[in-house]
Enzyme design. Structure first.
Site, PDB file in Angstrom:
ATOM      1  N   ARG A 154       0.817  -1.132   0.165  1.00 19.57           N
ATOM      2  CA  ARG A 154       0.107   0.047  -0.052  1.00 19.57           C
ATOM      3  C   ARG A 154       0.751   1.333  -0.060  1.00 19.57           C
ATOM      4  O   ARG A 154       0.635   2.140   0.857  1.00 19.57           O
ATOM      5  CB  ARG A 154      -1.063   0.016   1.228  1.00 19.57           C
ATOM      6  CG  ARG A 154      -1.836  -1.212   1.308  1.00 19.57           C
ATOM      7  CD  ARG A 154      -2.871  -1.232  -0.079  1.00 19.57           C
ATOM      8  NE  ARG A 154      -3.706  -2.342   0.169  1.00 19.57           N
ATOM      9  CZ  ARG A 154      -3.191  -3.566  -0.566  1.00 19.57           C
ATOM     10  NH1 ARG A 154      -2.271  -3.686  -1.112  1.00 19.57           N
ATOM     11  NH2 ARG A 154      -3.914  -4.881  -0.258  1.00 19.57           N
TER      12      ARG A 154
ATOM     13  N   SER B 177     -10.708   0.294   3.334  1.00 13.66           N
ATOM     14  CA  SER B 177     -10.031  -0.108   4.457  1.00 13.66           C
ATOM     15  C   SER B 177      -9.303   1.338   5.132  1.00 13.66           C
ATOM     16  O   SER B 177      -8.695   2.050   4.441  1.00 13.66           O
ATOM     17  CB  SER B 177      -8.863  -0.942   4.254  1.00 13.66           C
ATOM     18  OG  SER B 177      -9.483  -1.967   3.719  1.00 13.66           O
TER      19      SER B 177
ATOM     20  N   GLU C 257      -3.983   3.594   6.281  1.00 19.78           N
ATOM     21  CA  GLU C 257      -3.977   3.289   4.900  1.00 19.78           C
ATOM     22  C   GLU C 257      -4.586   4.866   4.213  1.00 19.78           C
ATOM     23  O   GLU C 257      -4.269   5.123   2.858  1.00 19.78           O
ATOM     24  CB  GLU C 257      -4.798   2.313   4.538  1.00 19.78           C
ATOM     25  CG  GLU C 257      -4.635   1.929   2.893  1.00 19.78           C
ATOM     26  CD  GLU C 257      -5.243   0.388   2.607  1.00 19.78           C
ATOM     27  OE1 GLU C 257      -5.963   0.411   1.670  1.00 19.78           O
ATOM     28  OE2 GLU C 257      -4.977  -0.358   3.370  1.00 19.78           O
TER      29      GLU C 257
END
Length: 308
Positions: free
Chosen positions: A181, A232, A303
């Site tokens: 990520r 998320s 995130e």
């Protein structure tokens, strides 16, 4: 959207009329969380006008923010002090070129997934439930960690980026040090214009479509895809358990601050129940991090990116 007179005068004097620079455009409708104030300027350039626009902002020392569908960001209630470049409506070319798919940075990932399935190529099924655009997904190396894990590094051949000085170069995921990520593109100094995707796993279109919708059905079963969220909220900590498991174990499922709530369906998603502010979400994120650390000794890293 209304173009303000001051904006029109600025465009004329700088020769930027074709860039359609606007002011007083609320950003909340352009994010999946439906949160965000007003930017100083907003524009939706195409491949021809983007270099001129970015160079102008860079020379004027105006901060630049790149936004696709606004799915992995939390934009401050006070807005953004600079230029927001939206790609979702202008950089949307999507076509096949031999053994590659060419997609603009504003192409929605589910659209890319369905296009690849129609062309008879697998490997793109995991994109069907990710509420992001090509540009944003490459910048953060988006993907899945469960149910047939996969990420952008597996399918991206190369992509064109626009630097702040107006130059364009072609890069690969290796050039931007892609990790979990994360890539170097998250520093906001380069705009992804378009990308080329590998077509390697050829198969039966009907079977690929079935696999694609299996992915979507699994995500709908476990995630609140029908609610205003940013996907998320936290990265998965090292180990086999995801962030949602730790948040649930800390007793925070359904916990709410203002109109922001930890999803009862998936604890790693934060829902906007209607009228949630960026301040509500930030406070909820901080509370989750402190509680999970105190209860379970786990540090949760976001995130979601915060702008500014």
């Amino acid at each position: 959207m209304v173009r303000q007179e001051i904006g029109a005068q600025m465009q004329f004097s700088l020769g930027l009329m074709d860039c359609n620079i606007q002011q007083k455009v609320l950003l909340a409708p352009y994010t999946t969380w439906k949160i965000g104030g007003y930017p100083q300027y907003l524009a939706e350039p195409n491949l021809e006008t983007a270099p001129k626009l970015v160079t102008w902002a860079y020379e004027q020392e105006i901060p630049i923010y790149f936004v696709g569908r606004g799915s992995n960001v939390l934009i401050d209630d006070a807005g953004l002090p600079g230029l927001v470049i939206l790609t979702r409506n202008s950089l949307t070319e999507l076509r096949r070129d031999g053994d590659k798919i060419i997609a603009g940075s504003g192409v929605f990932l589910p659209q890319l997934s369905k296009f690849a399935a129609r062309e008879g190529f697998s490997g793109f099924e995991f994109l069907i439930g990710i509420p992001d655009t090509v540009g944003g997904a490459i910048a953060m190396n988006a993907g899945l960690t469960v149910f047939r894990p996969r990420e952008m590094t597996a399918i991206v051949k190369n992509f064109d980026v626009l630097n702040l000085d107006g130059t364009i170069e072609t890069l690969t995921m290796e050039d931007v040090h892609a990790g979990y990520r994360h890539t170097d593109l998250l520093n906001g100094n380069r705009l992804i214009l378009q990308a080329r995707f590998c077509l390697q796993e050829e198969g039966d279109p009907d079977e690929i479509r079935r696999n694609t919708f299996d992915h979507l059905a699994e995500r709908k079963r476990k995630q609140p895809l029908d609610k205003p969220t940013a996907g998320s909220t936290f990265k998965s900590p090292p180990g086999s358990k995801g962030a949602g498991w730790y948040i649930q174990e800390a007793g925070l499922k359904g916990f709410q601050i203002g109109a922001a709530r930890v999803s009862p369906m998936h604890a790693n998603w934060i829902e906007n129940l209607g009228g949630a502010t960026a301040a509500d979400v930030r406070q909820l994120i901080t509370h989750i991090q402190k509680t999970v650390k105190a209860e379970l000794g786990i540090n949760l890293e976001t995130e979601v990116r915060f702008l500014p």
